[in-house]
Design a protein around this motif. Structure first.
Motif, PDB file in Angstrom:
ATOM      1  N   ALA A  20       0.827  -1.212   0.000  1.00 57.00           N
ATOM      2  CA  ALA A  20       0.000   0.000   0.000  1.00 57.00           C
ATOM      3  C   ALA A  20       0.857   1.257   0.000  1.00 57.00           C
ATOM      4  O   ALA A  20       0.561   2.234  -0.706  1.00 57.00           O
ATOM      5  N   THR A  21       1.940   1.232   0.789  1.00 57.92           N
ATOM      6  CA  THR A  21       2.825   2.404   0.877  1.00 57.92           C
ATOM      7  C   THR A  21       3.502   2.673  -0.460  1.00 57.92           C
ATOM      8  O   THR A  21       3.602   3.823  -0.909  1.00 57.92           O
ATOM      9  N   LEU A  22       3.977   1.614  -1.106  1.00 50.64           N
ATOM     10  CA  LEU A  22       4.617   1.777  -2.417  1.00 50.64           C
ATOM     11  C   LEU A  22       3.610   2.242  -3.462  1.00 50.64           C
ATOM     12  O   LEU A  22       3.911   3.106  -4.299  1.00 50.64           O
ATOM     13  N   ALA A  23       2.404   1.692  -3.427  1.00 43.26           N
ATOM     14  CA  ALA A  23       1.384   2.075  -4.405  1.00 43.26           C
ATOM     15  C   ALA A  23       0.982   3.537  -4.238  1.00 43.26           C
ATOM     16  O   ALA A  23       0.761   4.249  -5.228  1.00 43.26           O
ATOM     17  N   LYS A  24       0.910   3.995  -3.000  1.00 41.81           N
ATOM     18  CA  LYS A  24       0.556   5.396  -2.760  1.00 41.81           C
ATOM     19  C   LYS A  24       1.664   6.336  -3.248  1.00 41.81           C
ATOM     20  O   LYS A  24       1.427   7.518  -3.476  1.00 41.81           O
ATOM     21  N   ALA A  25       2.876   5.772  -3.405  1.00 38.63           N
ATOM     22  CA  ALA A  25       3.988   6.563  -3.944  1.00 38.63           C
ATOM     23  C   ALA A  25       4.077   6.450  -5.458  1.00 38.63           C
ATOM     24  O   ALA A  25       5.057   6.899  -6.066  1.00 38.63           O
ATOM     25  N   GLY A  26       3.074   5.824  -6.063  1.00 36.00           N
ATOM     26  CA  GLY A  26       3.018   5.783  -7.519  1.00 36.00           C
ATOM     27  C   GLY A  26       3.532   4.518  -8.171  1.00 36.00           C
ATOM     28  O   GLY A  26       3.602   4.429  -9.398  1.00 36.00           O
ATOM     29  N   ARG A  27       3.879   3.502  -7.374  1.00 36.53           N
ATOM     30  CA  ARG A  27       4.391   2.259  -7.954  1.00 36.53           C
ATOM     31  C   ARG A  27       3.239   1.331  -8.377  1.00 36.53           C
ATOM     32  O   ARG A  27       2.183   1.318  -7.755  1.00 36.53           O
ATOM     33  N   LYS A  28       3.481   0.551  -9.412  1.00 38.48           N
ATOM     34  CA  LYS A  28       2.562  -0.502  -9.816  1.00 38.48           C
ATOM     35  C   LYS A  28       2.965  -1.759  -9.040  1.00 38.48           C
ATOM     36  O   LYS A  28       4.063  -2.298  -9.228  1.00 38.48           O
ATOM     37  N   VAL A  29       2.072  -2.236  -8.146  1.00 44.20           N
ATOM     38  CA  VAL A  29       2.458  -3.253  -7.162  1.00 44.20           C
ATOM     39  C   VAL A  29       1.563  -4.493  -7.265  1.00 44.20           C
ATOM     40  O   VAL A  29       0.348  -4.396  -7.402  1.00 44.20           O
ATOM     41  N   LEU A  30       2.201  -5.657  -7.150  1.00 44.36           N
ATOM     42  CA  LEU A  30       1.505  -6.930  -7.099  1.00 44.36           C
ATOM     43  C   LEU A  30       1.869  -7.651  -5.806  1.00 44.36           C
ATOM     44  O   LEU A  30       3.047  -7.740  -5.448  1.00 44.36           O
ATOM     45  N   VAL A  31       0.867  -8.169  -5.087  1.00 46.34           N
ATOM     46  CA  VAL A  31       1.086  -8.989  -3.901  1.00 46.34           C
ATOM     47  C   VAL A  31       0.767 -10.432  -4.254  1.00 46.34           C
ATOM     48  O   VAL A  31      -0.290 -10.732  -4.812  1.00 46.34           O
ATOM     49  N   LEU A  32       1.687 -11.339  -3.911  1.00 51.56           N
ATOM     50  CA  LEU A  32       1.501 -12.767  -4.140  1.00 51.56           C
ATOM     51  C   LEU A  32       1.419 -13.483  -2.795  1.00 51.56           C
ATOM     52  O   LEU A  32       2.365 -13.443  -1.994  1.00 51.56           O
ATOM     53  N   GLU A  33       0.286 -14.111  -2.526  1.00 53.13           N
ATOM     54  CA  GLU A  33       0.073 -14.824  -1.265  1.00 53.13           C
ATOM     55  C   GLU A  33      -0.149 -16.304  -1.559  1.00 53.13           C
ATOM     56  O   GLU A  33      -0.976 -16.671  -2.394  1.00 53.13           O
ATOM     57  N   ALA A  34       0.592 -17.164  -0.859  1.00 59.66           N
ATOM     58  CA  ALA A  34       0.505 -18.606  -1.109  1.00 59.66           C
ATOM     59  C   ALA A  34      -0.812 -19.203  -0.625  1.00 59.66           C
ATOM     60  O   ALA A  34      -1.348 -20.130  -1.242  1.00 59.66           O
ATOM     61  N   ALA A  35      -1.340 -18.668   0.473  1.00 55.20           N
ATOM     62  CA  ALA A  35      -2.575 -19.219   1.046  1.00 55.20           C
ATOM     63  C   ALA A  35      -3.802 -18.737   0.266  1.00 55.20           C
ATOM     64  O   ALA A  35      -3.699 -17.900  -0.634  1.00 55.20           O
ATOM     65  N   GLY A  36      -4.951 -19.250   0.655  1.00 50.87           N
ATOM     66  CA  GLY A  36      -6.184 -18.871  -0.033  1.00 50.87           C
ATOM     67  C   GLY A  36      -6.699 -17.514   0.352  1.00 50.87           C
ATOM     68  O   GLY A  36      -7.643 -17.007  -0.263  1.00 50.87           O
ATOM     69  N   ASP A  37      -6.107 -16.881   1.363  1.00 48.35           N
ATOM     70  CA  ASP A  37      -6.522 -15.543   1.781  1.00 48.35           C
ATOM     71  C   ASP A  37      -5.317 -14.821   2.350  1.00 48.35           C
ATOM     72  O   ASP A  37      -4.336 -15.449   2.773  1.00 48.35           O
ATOM     73  N   VAL A  38      -5.372 -13.498   2.381  1.00 49.09           N
ATOM     74  CA  VAL A  38      -4.280 -12.716   2.935  1.00 49.09           C
ATOM     75  C   VAL A  38      -4.407 -12.661   4.457  1.00 49.09           C
ATOM     76  O   VAL A  38      -5.406 -13.082   5.023  1.00 49.09           O
ATOM     77  N   GLY A  39      -3.384 -12.135   5.108  1.00 48.97           N
ATOM     78  CA  GLY A  39      -3.450 -11.931   6.557  1.00 48.97           C
ATOM     79  C   GLY A  39      -2.459 -12.729   7.350  1.00 48.97           C
ATOM     80  O   GLY A  39      -2.097 -12.343   8.462  1.00 48.97           O
ATOM     81  N   GLY A  40      -2.006 -13.875   6.818  1.00 52.20           N
ATOM     82  CA  GLY A  40      -1.020 -14.676   7.534  1.00 52.20           C
ATOM     83  C   GLY A  40      -1.481 -15.025   8.939  1.00 52.20           C
ATOM     84  O   GLY A  40      -2.603 -15.494   9.156  1.00 52.20           O
ATOM     85  N   ALA A  41      -0.612 -14.751   9.911  1.00 51.50           N
ATOM     86  CA  ALA A  41      -0.895 -15.091  11.309  1.00 51.50           C
ATOM     87  C   ALA A  41      -1.898 -14.141  11.952  1.00 51.50           C
ATOM     88  O   ALA A  41      -2.223 -14.296  13.132  1.00 51.50           O
ATOM     89  N   ALA A  42      -2.388 -13.167  11.200  1.00 49.93           N
ATOM     90  CA  ALA A  42      -3.375 -12.229  11.743  1.00 49.93           C
ATOM     91  C   ALA A  42      -4.754 -12.414  11.107  1.00 49.93           C
ATOM     92  O   ALA A  42      -5.597 -11.537  11.191  1.00 49.93           O
ATOM     93  N   ARG A  43      -4.958 -13.566  10.471  1.00 48.60           N
ATOM     94  CA  ARG A  43      -6.274 -13.841   9.888  1.00 48.60           C
ATOM     95  C   ARG A  43      -7.297 -14.165  10.976  1.00 48.60           C
ATOM     96  O   ARG A  43      -6.947 -14.661  12.041  1.00 48.60           O
TER      97      ARG A  43
END
Length: 521
Positions: A20-43
């Motif tokens: 989010a921080t990079l995207a707000k600075a104008g970058r084109k950003v992709l997030v790749l998550e191995a699990a079926g949902d984001v959040g990791g240990a904070a799901r």
């Protein structure tokens, strides 16, 4: 082939903050998550029909204020207010519990006037000392081999802050900096319940006992966190920790971040010492000039990059990162709310701690040094559905507990040891909440081995590496590489294994993104 400015490996909260921080600075950003949902240990996940719980992290106490501000999380559904602060309740086997209200004991109840006075003085001292370390935990560690003017100035400000403490306080700060927490508590407090709570908090998530050298640093780390501007405050977010992740994700997507789940990365593409992209498990290749890994540093460097691309000295340092978890997570689906002895209705909505004395915590720690667990484990308990009924069916209740000490390398193995450990944990709960065993509809116990398997955390360690003196600040994840950079050009680290460490803070992700932006990466 698809190209991005930045690819983030890992959709945990730090990966999403960096994206989010990079995207707000104008970058084109992709997030790749191995699990079926984001959040990791904070799901927030369903562990029994109709029962949902925060998977690993279950108390919010250190979300970085800059993350909240920059990502405007309040506009994406996250409400963090002082009205939601929860108390810490130190349970006692015989007698009433001790309760710390407000921001980590601004008000102390159920203790003697003399102990309250002693705690008020010690709390103020701990907050002052944690305040000295706090700036280091909020920014990129200084590069001692080549400090910039900004970093030199920041160190100068720390020296000024130390001097402002006064001569006596400054000497005492240096005296207790590497002290063990038990010795400090014995110097200033008498109440066994209070000393047990503080000893537990100082060692939570670490392979340390209260009498281990430097264990006081864990308490400083906790108190350096803040909630709504209050140091040491804690809360249970409505909807569980997944609500925090949902707000960060919404901010990232609004900024233009693309998120792909069920997309495990097989390797990072490196040519001539530079990261050029990633290859997914299915063979798809994605290119970016910047790769940011928010997963474990050892996984990143040894598995995704591979030792052939890195010099042997760096490989040896990464292999030597200590990251064998010592904590388990227990989830209980109960047919009714439990009743902990002596605890009123309001305090049942707080954080309940079974650690009756510092000596008890030390005795619980001792077996873990030899690959065994204590018959009387210590634990932090929350009943989140009391404040958020959406987490359980009507009339039922969710219990979430972090239990120490559960050694990753259990001597008898967790297949054999897990039922025995669960029995010991339930016996402890029964001693403080009589009859709780009869109300259990379903129990889920995540040992460090289970945490490793379910959440791709080597060693089952939620900090992605022990948070001890030799693995903090300029030595996190390894000495010489604490500033989110790596020996591979264009590859950066942004997870809990990076400075300042674990907990749902977003600081590693934010700091890494700021570093990349400053380098025009």
């Amino acid at each position: 082939m698809t190209s991005f400015d930045a690819i983030i490996i890992g959709g945990g909260h730090n990966g999403l903050v960096a994206a989010a921080t990079l995207a707000k600075a104008g970058r084109k950003v992709l997030v790749l998550e191995a699990a079926g949902d984001v959040g990791g240990a904070a799901r927030t996940e369903e562990f029994a029909p109709g029962f949902r719980v925060s998977s690993i992290a279950h108390v919010l106490n250190r979300l970085h204020p800059d993350v909240v501000k920059i990502l405007e999380l309040d506009k994406h559904g996250l409400q963090v207010t002082r009205a939601d602060f929860i108390p810490s309740v130190a349970l006692a086997r015989d007698g009433p519990p001790l309760v710390l209200h407000g921001a980590y004991g601004e008000v102390l109840t159920s203790s003697t006037p003399s102990e309250q006075s002693a705690w008020k003085e010690l709390r103020a001292q701990l907050m002052r000392y944690a305040g000295i370390l706090k700036p280091f935990l909020s920014r990129r560690p200084p590069d001692l081999g080549g400090m910039s003017l900004l970093e030199t100035g920041a160190l100068g400000q720390t020296a000024v802050a130390l001097k402002k403490l006064g001569k006596e306080d400054m000497r005492d700060f240096l005296r207790v900096l590497l002290l063990n927490v038990a010795d400090l508590l014995d110097e200033q407090l008498a109440d066994l319940r209070l000393k047990g709570l503080l000893a537990f908090d100082a060692t939570l998530g670490s392979h340390l006992g209260p009498r281990s050298p430097t264990s006081l640093l864990g308490l400083y780390y906790r108190l350096a966190g803040e909630t709504d501007g209050a140091a040491g405050a804690q809360m249970l977010p409505k909807g569980g920790m997944g609500a925090v992740v949902a707000a960060i994700r919404a901010a990232a997507e609004k900024a233009g971040v693309t998120i792909r789940t069920a997309a495990p990365v097989a390797r990072i593409v490196v040519e001539k010492g530079r990261a050029l992209g990633v290859t997914l498990d299915g063979g798809e290749v994605l290119h970016a000039r910047t790769i940011v890994s928010a997963v474990n540093p050892a996984t990143t460097m040894l598995d995704l990059v591979g030792p052939r691309e890195i010099d042997t000295g760096f490989v040896r340092k990464v292999k030597n990162i200590r990251m064998k978890g010592d904590a388990a997570k227990l989830h209980l689906a109960l047919d009714r709310p439990p009743q902990f002895s002596g605890v009123d209705a309001d305090n049942h909505k707080g954080r309940l701690v079974i650690a009756p004395s510092a000596d008890h915590v030390e005795r619980a720690f001792n077996p873990s040094k030899y690959g065994e667990f204590s018959a009387e484990p210590v634990m932090e308990i929350t009943l989140p559905s009391l404040s958020d009924p959406s987490l359980a069916p009507s009339g039922a209740c969710v219990l979430s507990a972090t239990v120490q000490y559960a050694p990753y390398a259990l001597k008898e193995g967790w297949d054999a040891g897990k039922p025995k450990f669960l029995k010991a944990v339930m016996a402890q709960l029964e001693a403080y909440a009589p009859g709780i065993g009869k109300s259990v509809l379903h129990a889920e116990l995540l040992t460090p081995a289970g945490i490793e398997a379910n959440y791709r955390m080597p060693g089952g360690h939620w900090h992605h590496g022990e948070l001890q003196a030799d693995q903090m600040l300029m030595s996190r994840p390894v000495s010489g590489w604490s500033g989110y950079d790596t020996p591979i050009e264009g590859l950066f680290l942004a997870g809990a294994g990076s400075h300042p460490g674990g907990g749902v803070s977003g600081a590693p992700g934010l700091n890494a993104a700021r570093r990349i932006i400053a380098m025009k990466g």
